[in-house]
Design an enzyme around this catalytic site. Sequence first.
Site, PDB file in Angstrom:
ATOM      1  N   ASP A   1       7.331  -7.538 -70.032  1.00  0.00           N
ATOM      2  CA  ASP A   1       8.740  -7.361 -69.234  1.00  0.00           C
ATOM      3  C   ASP A   1       9.420  -8.345 -69.819  1.00  0.00           C
ATOM      4  O   ASP A   1      10.083  -8.475 -70.142  1.00  0.00           O
ATOM      5  CB  ASP A   1       8.528  -7.224 -67.498  1.00  0.00           C
ATOM      6  CG  ASP A   1      10.007  -6.844 -67.244  1.00  0.00           C
ATOM      7  OD1 ASP A   1      10.084  -6.464 -67.385  1.00  0.00           O
ATOM      8  OD2 ASP A   1      10.243  -7.713 -66.246  1.00  0.00           O
TER       9      ASP A   1
ATOM     10  N   ASN B   1      15.290 -20.952 -47.062  1.00  0.00           N
ATOM     11  CA  ASN B   1      14.970 -20.774 -48.513  1.00  0.00           C
ATOM     12  C   ASN B   1      13.353 -20.861 -48.269  1.00  0.00           C
ATOM     13  O   ASN B   1      12.480 -19.712 -49.159  1.00  0.00           O
ATOM     14  CB  ASN B   1      14.978 -22.103 -49.489  1.00  0.00           C
ATOM     15  CG  ASN B   1      16.082 -22.045 -49.874  1.00  0.00           C
ATOM     16  OD1 ASN B   1      16.919 -21.417 -49.347  1.00  0.00           O
ATOM     17  ND2 ASN B   1      17.163 -22.989 -50.179  1.00  0.00           N
TER      18      ASN B   1
END
Length: 374
Positions: A134, A280
């Site tokens: 990819d 986060n």
Amino acid sequence: METQALKKEIIDYAISIGIDKIGFATAAPFTTLKARLIRQQELNYQSGFEESDIDKRTNPALLFDNPQSIISIALAYPTKMNKHVRGTKGERRGLFARASWGEDYHLVLRDRLSKLEQFIYSKMPDARCKSMVDTGELSDRAVAERAGIGWSGKNCAIITPEYGSFVYLGEMITNIPFEPDTPIENMCGTCNKCIEACPTGALVQPGQINAKICISYLTQTKDFLPDEYRSVIGNRLYGCDTCQIVCPYNKGKDFHFHEEFEPEPEVAKPLLKPLLKISNKEFKEKYGRVSGAWRGKKPIQRNAIIALGHFKDETAIDELSDVIRNDPRPVIRGTAAWALGEIGTEKAKQILTKAKIEEKDEDVLREIEVALAE
């Protein structure tokens, strides 16, 4: 070892380690692809996530000394969850595209390719290999098409006879001159279902996509989404499956061959409201192993807010109010203003009116003003 015998051993070994399909191609330049990519660049249809050097994308010799062959692999992934979760009024859910279910496919395919490399070295110590998935320079789809994995559909996906287009692709350049496999005949015929179903019109014609308006791309951006695309995103948090779902060759396709790709329902189809406050650390712990987390939490949070606006979820007003008052990011505050405008209750308007007095960012103020005018 004679290359034809080695090729057969590689195929057998690939199947034994969980590679669903393997094909062999020449390492000649991809001249047809190069012409298409130049045209894409002229039309400004590229997403910006691709390798910018078109020569590197289309000429293996610029990446590898004296390339002789490219090996293409494909792994099928599931299209349905074994355990279902459903959103309800007040507990709405978003959705990650199927290609982001389970463990990040980059990691899984790199593992398979690494094992394949080691097998080749054990059989031919002088071999050289370079693998990519990819994010490498080459086009996975162009290699897979040349190697006979599948044909390139009108939706720009590789469609395999066995697994439809629900496959991950990777490839390996090598200095071994394997006999190439035969490409598969394109079977799309007169069907245009994918083009007709594309929510944003990103499929401009068979085999050509304007990546900048494809929902898969839009859900990965970090800025404000153009207003005309917010309504069509719906509850998509990452990616889009529409052009694959409508494809006749994908009807009934659902393969659960790889444990790594099995989705966790609460990750693949999470509740929307908790996403607005996720830290986060929490985001990394919950979503860090899925491919859809590669851009961080901001795009996912923005898309979750859009989804709440799409559902006109009045139960989310307090959470959206907290976002518009306290979130330090203008894009997130402004998108919350849009969602409150979509919900449109008196309480939502009161929150927007107060936010207009306190807001300093011009972009957010514009969003608030548009939301109040609706």
